[in-house]
Design a protein around this motif. Sequence first.
Motif, PDB file in Angstrom:
ATOM      1  N   THR A  76      21.866 -10.052  16.933  1.00  0.00           N
ATOM      2  CA  THR A  76      20.600 -10.316  16.259  1.00  0.00           C
ATOM      3  C   THR A  76      20.818 -10.347  14.753  1.00  0.00           C
ATOM      4  OG1 THR A  76      20.043  -7.970  16.250  1.00  0.00           O
ATOM      5  CG2 THR A  76      19.206  -9.268  18.085  1.00  0.00           C
ATOM      6  N   ASN A  91      16.165 -11.961   3.395  1.00  0.00           N
ATOM      7  CA  ASN A  91      15.175 -11.965   4.463  1.00  0.00           C
ATOM      8  C   ASN A  91      15.691 -11.041   5.561  1.00  0.00           C
ATOM      9  OD1 ASN A  91      13.400 -12.449   6.550  1.00  0.00           O
ATOM     10  ND2 ASN A  91      13.769 -14.645   6.647  1.00  0.00           N
ATOM     11  N   ASP A  92      14.957  -9.974   5.849  1.00  0.00           N
ATOM     12  CA  ASP A  92      15.386  -9.048   6.898  1.00  0.00           C
ATOM     13  C   ASP A  92      14.628  -9.277   8.201  1.00  0.00           C
ATOM     14  OD1 ASP A  92      12.891  -7.952   6.505  1.00  0.00           O
ATOM     15  OD2 ASP A  92      13.638  -5.989   5.855  1.00  0.00           O
ATOM     16  N   GLY A  93      13.931 -10.383   8.308  1.00  0.00           N
ATOM     17  CA  GLY A  93      13.177 -10.699   9.517  1.00  0.00           C
ATOM     18  C   GLY A  93      11.710 -10.340   9.406  1.00  0.00           C
ATOM     19  N   SER A  94      11.404  -9.348   8.587  1.00  0.00           N
ATOM     20  CA  SER A  94      10.007  -8.970   8.437  1.00  0.00           C
ATOM     21  C   SER A  94       9.448  -9.359   7.073  1.00  0.00           C
ATOM     22  CB  SER A  94       9.833  -7.466   8.648  1.00  0.00           C
ATOM     23  OG  SER A  94      10.524  -6.735   7.662  1.00  0.00           O
ATOM     24  N   LYS A  95      10.319  -9.537   6.088  1.00  0.00           N
ATOM     25  CA  LYS A  95       9.832  -9.917   4.759  1.00  0.00           C
ATOM     26  C   LYS A  95      10.940 -10.584   3.947  1.00  0.00           C
ATOM     27  CE  LYS A  95      10.861  -5.375   2.987  1.00  0.00           C
ATOM     28  NZ  LYS A  95      10.406  -4.068   2.749  1.00  0.00           N
ATOM     29  N   HIS A  96      10.516 -11.389   2.979  1.00  0.00           N
ATOM     30  CA  HIS A  96      11.414 -12.007   2.006  1.00  0.00           C
ATOM     31  C   HIS A  96      11.368 -11.175   0.735  1.00  0.00           C
ATOM     32  CE1 HIS A  96      11.747 -15.556   4.446  1.00  0.00           C
ATOM     33  NE2 HIS A  96      12.394 -16.210   3.520  1.00  0.00           N
TER      34      HIS A  96
END
Length: 164
Positions: A76, A91-96
């Motif tokens: 992932t 980008n960690d998947g939840s926010k930029h």
Amino acid sequence: MRRVWAVLLTEWMLAGCATLGRPTKTADLEPLHQAQWQGRISVNVQGDAPSSMSASFFLRGDASNGELDLYSPLGTTVGALQWSPQFVQFNDGSKHQHFHSLAELTEKATGAALPIEALFGWLDGLDVRATGWQVDLSNISQGSLSARRSTPKPEVTLRIKLDP
């Protein structure tokens, strides 16, 4: 009716096996002959608050325009780093998150500010100098490199193993 349920169940199971696609990339980061590397990276930071980071990676581009995707052992995406003269983002998947420099970006992603310009040279087997860093390229032909930052403190160790 059983056939419909069997088809729906099969489709649902196959959908569950699918992996999420990589984050959407910016068009100006996709030149035709873009350099790329993949493998494993680890960064160990010593000091008062020691930290360690290890991930699979896929790196594209150069020190001016590039992307670095970091993956967990399960595949992932842990983080997607992108940079160009116009922006530096994570980008960690939840926010930029946007940053002012590559040093800030790599510190957020790995725990230490990495010398990105030198890193691209090291991956090409070039003994590029970076202030405070000593690199060992003796195993680069086997796809391995290590580098250590002694100054400024804290001490940082970077290891990369490229996939064949």
